[in-house]
Design a protein around this motif. Structure first.
Motif, PDB file in Angstrom:
ATOM      1  N   HIS A  48      -2.478  21.524 -75.295  1.00 23.50           N
ATOM      2  CA  HIS A  48      -3.089  20.084 -74.734  1.00 23.50           C
ATOM      3  C   HIS A  48      -4.117  19.494 -75.923  1.00 23.50           C
ATOM      4  N   ARG A  49      -4.726  20.314 -76.624  1.00 26.53           N
ATOM      5  CA  ARG A  49      -5.478  19.910 -77.622  1.00 26.53           C
ATOM      6  C   ARG A  49      -4.813  19.306 -78.833  1.00 26.53           C
ATOM      7  N   GLY A  50      -3.568  19.887 -78.891  1.00 30.03           N
ATOM      8  CA  GLY A  50      -2.638  19.358 -80.057  1.00 30.03           C
ATOM      9  C   GLY A  50      -3.414  19.616 -81.377  1.00 30.03           C
ATOM     10  N   PRO A  51      -2.581  18.853 -82.494  1.00 27.28           N
ATOM     11  CA  PRO A  51      -3.143  19.211 -83.694  1.00 27.28           C
ATOM     12  C   PRO A  51      -4.534  18.860 -83.572  1.00 27.28           C
ATOM     13  N   LEU A  52      -5.574  19.448 -84.179  1.00 27.39           N
ATOM     14  CA  LEU A  52      -6.982  19.249 -84.074  1.00 27.39           C
ATOM     15  C   LEU A  52      -7.169  17.884 -84.931  1.00 27.39           C
ATOM     16  N   ALA A  53      -7.719  17.165 -84.218  1.00 26.91           N
ATOM     17  CA  ALA A  53      -7.992  15.711 -84.923  1.00 26.91           C
ATOM     18  C   ALA A  53      -8.958  16.008 -86.382  1.00 26.91           C
ATOM     19  N   ALA A  54      -8.586  15.467 -87.248  1.00 22.81           N
ATOM     20  CA  ALA A  54      -9.174  15.545 -88.535  1.00 22.81           C
ATOM     21  C   ALA A  54     -10.599  14.629 -88.253  1.00 22.81           C
ATOM     22  N   PRO A  55     -11.899  15.285 -88.507  1.00 17.35           N
ATOM     23  CA  PRO A  55     -13.004  14.399 -88.163  1.00 17.35           C
ATOM     24  C   PRO A  55     -13.155  13.166 -89.230  1.00 17.35           C
ATOM     25  N   ALA A  56     -13.532  12.208 -88.529  1.00 13.02           N
ATOM     26  CA  ALA A  56     -13.954  10.841 -89.450  1.00 13.02           C
ATOM     27  C   ALA A  56     -14.783  11.178 -90.449  1.00 13.02           C
ATOM     28  N   PRO A  57     -14.434  11.200 -92.120  1.00 15.83           N
ATOM     29  CA  PRO A  57     -15.149  11.631 -92.808  1.00 15.83           C
ATOM     30  C   PRO A  57     -16.499  10.632 -92.969  1.00 15.83           C
ATOM     31  N   THR A  58     -17.655  11.378 -93.122  1.00 18.31           N
ATOM     32  CA  THR A  58     -18.713  10.488 -93.295  1.00 18.31           C
ATOM     33  C   THR A  58     -18.916  10.117 -94.997  1.00 18.31           C
ATOM     34  N   GLY A  59     -19.238   8.884 -95.141  1.00 15.98           N
ATOM     35  CA  GLY A  59     -19.727   8.614 -96.602  1.00 15.98           C
ATOM     36  C   GLY A  59     -18.565   7.587 -97.051  1.00 15.98           C
ATOM     37  N   LEU A  60     -17.593   7.549 -96.179  1.00 19.10           N
ATOM     38  CA  LEU A  60     -16.308   6.341 -96.454  1.00 19.10           C
ATOM     39  C   LEU A  60     -16.806   5.029 -96.205  1.00 19.10           C
ATOM     40  N   VAL A  61     -16.658   4.156 -97.047  1.00 19.67           N
ATOM     41  CA  VAL A  61     -17.018   2.857 -96.807  1.00 19.67           C
ATOM     42  C   VAL A  61     -16.020   2.294 -95.788  1.00 19.67           C
ATOM     43  N   GLU A  62     -14.762   2.587 -95.870  1.00 16.73           N
ATOM     44  CA  GLU A  62     -13.556   2.246 -95.041  1.00 16.73           C
ATOM     45  C   GLU A  62     -12.654   3.484 -94.941  1.00 16.73           C
ATOM     46  N   PRO A  63     -12.118   3.855 -93.756  1.00 18.73           N
ATOM     47  CA  PRO A  63     -10.789   5.026 -93.759  1.00 18.73           C
ATOM     48  C   PRO A  63      -9.779   4.445 -94.599  1.00 18.73           C
ATOM     49  N   LEU A  64      -9.149   5.479 -95.327  1.00 19.64           N
ATOM     50  CA  LEU A  64      -8.066   5.206 -96.161  1.00 19.64           C
ATOM     51  C   LEU A  64      -6.792   4.900 -95.105  1.00 19.64           C
ATOM     52  N   SER A  65      -6.073   3.874 -95.606  1.00 13.85           N
ATOM     53  CA  SER A  65      -4.806   3.721 -94.868  1.00 13.85           C
ATOM     54  C   SER A  65      -3.930   4.789 -94.951  1.00 13.85           C
ATOM     55  N   GLU A  66      -2.759   4.906 -94.057  1.00 15.65           N
ATOM     56  CA  GLU A  66      -1.618   5.755 -94.279  1.00 15.65           C
ATOM     57  C   GLU A  66      -1.060   5.858 -95.563  1.00 15.65           C
ATOM     58  N   ARG A  67      -0.834   4.566 -95.961  1.00 18.39           N
ATOM     59  CA  ARG A  67      -0.104   4.587 -97.462  1.00 18.39           C
ATOM     60  C   ARG A  67      -0.950   5.024 -98.626  1.00 18.39           C
ATOM     61  N   GLU A  68      -2.348   4.795 -98.425  1.00 14.78           N
ATOM     62  CA  GLU A  68      -3.353   5.203 -99.381  1.00 14.78           C
ATOM     63  C   GLU A  68      -3.382   6.607 -99.716  1.00 14.78           C
ATOM     64  N   LEU A  69      -3.255   7.473 -98.091  1.00 12.95           N
ATOM     65  CA  LEU A  69      -3.524   8.783 -98.387  1.00 12.95           C
ATOM     66  C   LEU A  69      -2.057   9.293 -98.782  1.00 12.95           C
ATOM     67  N   GLU A  70      -1.206   8.608 -98.710  1.00 12.16           N
ATOM     68  CA  GLU A  70       0.012   8.978 -99.139  1.00 12.16           C
ATOM     69  C   GLU A  70       0.159   8.950-100.852  1.00 12.16           C
ATOM     70  N   VAL A  71      -0.381   7.727-101.331  1.00  9.37           N
ATOM     71  CA  VAL A  71      -0.525   7.687-102.725  1.00  9.37           C
ATOM     72  C   VAL A  71      -1.657   8.851-103.296  1.00  9.37           C
ATOM     73  N   LEU A  72      -2.618   9.011-102.579  1.00 13.89           N
ATOM     74  CA  LEU A  72      -3.545   9.981-102.986  1.00 13.89           C
ATOM     75  C   LEU A  72      -2.990  11.349-102.986  1.00 13.89           C
ATOM     76  N   CYS A  73      -2.241  11.761-102.188  1.00 17.84           N
ATOM     77  CA  CYS A  73      -1.494  13.274-102.232  1.00 17.84           C
ATOM     78  C   CYS A  73      -0.722  13.228-103.554  1.00 17.84           C
ATOM     79  N   LEU A  74       0.013  12.116-103.921  1.00 21.55           N
ATOM     80  CA  LEU A  74       0.758  12.075-105.316  1.00 21.55           C
ATOM     81  C   LEU A  74      -0.223  12.407-106.496  1.00 21.55           C
ATOM     82  N   VAL A  75      -1.306  11.681-106.266  1.00 16.78           N
ATOM     83  CA  VAL A  75      -2.106  11.459-107.600  1.00 16.78           C
ATOM     84  C   VAL A  75      -2.698  12.985-107.618  1.00 16.78           C
ATOM     85  N   ALA A  76      -3.021  13.786-106.503  1.00 10.48           N
ATOM     86  CA  ALA A  76      -3.474  15.054-106.567  1.00 10.48           C
ATOM     87  C   ALA A  76      -2.385  15.890-106.933  1.00 10.48           C
TER      88      ALA A  76
END
Length: 477
Positions: free
Chosen positions: A401-429
């Protein structure tokens, strides 16, 4: 310190190495431990010809060749060479006999022949201890613990692993024990404790320089990230495993496990299309799970995802017989859970589920049930209503019921990353250039540059390295 040793040997003239078998043997061992298998194979091939008639040296060569076969994932050749070595080696050569027995035990473990594995390891343990081979002694202890894990006796496995961990801490680079302790904590759904062991395993695997250990660590990291609801992190971990797959010499068995993980991640995310595209690459008996890697349950998971229950019923019946015959208790629990989903009637479903619960409860199995997800909920609820271990069922239901643990909202971000930006970030890494990212995502180079500019702004960084470091601090990778 074998990498240093390899560098020393490389300074020696070839004719000296060829003329002195013991030097050649020592050089080949250093090469194998540094994962330089092709060069080691060449040297051992020459030694095999030059030592004919000298039984003790022939036994030493066969010992090294058996280790090479084990490193390359050729279990059948490994077993043949090990028995050859034991027939040739003097009884008082505890060092080599300990190594052969250890590798024979490991080879049998990899193909699921637990009784033969245990007998070989129980010979290896005292031989390695008496010869002063601490690494060999700890590896024998570890795999004896792994036998308990495969049989489904998690608490006994934990006792073995914890003993090894206490003895190798600050003395040996020994990543496997931390990865195995992670796997148990993960199964028990102790994700914070699991993450701590995984961090040790990742660091230790990097120090080892062994790509197979590093791949194993990243595969486990992908599972943990998914459990934590961090899809981008799971993708990044898998990408790192695949990068090592393409740039390193690794056993074929590891390649099969990576493909299996790709399919399972796709299924867990509900991406049946990707899973089916990868399905033809699945090996019959490969599985990414550390403690039933030789069973091949993913084909049945695919059949269930496609709604082909009759096909799954037949597949799982065969798998269950194999698991029972070989005493693979961990795998049998996972199989019974899937059989509960595939069964043609509620009565049959509850019969299979009840068997899995009876086996799983004493050892604390949680995630083997929970990873099946929502389709299992009605059956678990009905089992609880009928008084089938309701407290244990409640633990499993709570996890689902808890399902995948929701990732906590990161503090210090000006704005959350979009799904596409996260995808790009993974490839950068993963180390891809802007042009390579554009090609992989089928986007223009300008679009990728815009995404990276936005990522820098949101993470408050100025370059790629800072972006990756910051993302890891925020658990985005």
């Amino acid at each position: 310190e074998y990498i240093t040793l390899v560098n020393w040997y490389q300074q020696l003239p070839t004719e000296i190495i060829s003329a002195q078998p013991q030097i050649g043997l020592n050089y080949s061992w250093s090469l194998m431990l540094a994962s330089q298998f092709e060069q080691a194979e060449l040297i051992l091939g020459g030694l095999e010809k030059s030592t004919q008639g000298e039984r003790a040296l022939m036994g030493e060569v066969a010992t090294a060749q058996a280790f090479l076969a084990q490193s390359l994932g050729d279990a059948q050749r490994m077993v043949e060479l090990s028995h050859k070595a034991l027939a040739l080696l003097p009884e008082d050569n505890l060092n080599s006999r300990g190594i052969v027995a250890l590798n024979l035990g490991i080879a049998y473990w990899h193909i699921g022949r637990l009784g033969e594995s245990q007998r070989a390891l129980e010979q290896a343990l005292p031989a390695n201890r008496q010869s002063g081979n601490t690494y060999g002694e700890m590896m024998a202890r570890l795999f004896l613990g792994r036998i308990w894990a495969v049989r489904g006796h998690l608490r006994q496995a934990a006792a073995w692993f914890e003993e090894v961990a206490s003895q190798v801490e600050k003395k040996l680079v020994f990543p496997l024990v931390y990865l195995d302790l992670y796997t148990l904590q993960y199964e028990w759904n102790n994700l914070e404790s699991a993450a701590r062991y995984l961090a040790k395993g990742l660091e230790s695997s990097r120090q080892s320089g062994n790509p197979e250990f590093q791949i194993a660590a990243h595969m486990l990291q992908a599972r943990l990230k998914l459990a934590q609801g961090n899809l981008a992190g799971a993708d990044n971990a898998l990408e790192q495993a695949r990068h090592l797959e393409h740039t390193s010499a690794i056993p074929l068995r590891t390649l099969g496990r990576i493909t299996d993980l790709q399919v399972q991640l796709a299924l867990w995310r509900g991406d049946l299309e990707t899973a089916l595209q990868l399905a033809p690459q699945l090996e019959r008996d490969a599985d990414c799970h550390p403690f039933y890697r030789f069973l091949g349950l993913t084909r049945s998971r695919l059949s269930l995802a496609q709604g082909r229950k009759l096909e799954a019923v037949e597949q799982l019946a065969s798998v269950a017989q194999t698991a029972q015959r070989h005493d693979w208790g961990y795998a049998l629990i996972a199989t019974r859970v899937l059989q509960a989903l595939a069964a043609e009637s509620i009565a049959k479903s509850l019969e299979f589920l009840g068997a899995a619960l009876r086996m799983g409860q004493p050892e604390g199995f949680i995630r083997t049930f929970a990873e099946v997800g929502e389709p299992l909920i009605p059956l678990l609820q009905e089992a609880a209503r009928r008084g089938m271990q309701p407290e244990y069922v409640g633990q499993i239901l709570s996890t689902i019921h808890r399902g995948p643990l929701a990732a906590p909202a990161p503090t210090g971000l000006v704005e959350p990353l979009s799904e596409r930006e996260l995808e790009v970030l993974c490839l950068v890494a993963a180390g891809l250039s802007n042009r390579e990212i554009a090609g992989k995502l089928i986007l223009s180079l300008g679009t990728i540059k815009t995404h990276i500019h936005n990522i820098y702004g949101k993470l408050d960084v100025r370059n790629r390295a800072q972006a990756v470091d910051r993302a890891r601090e925020l658990d985005l990778l």
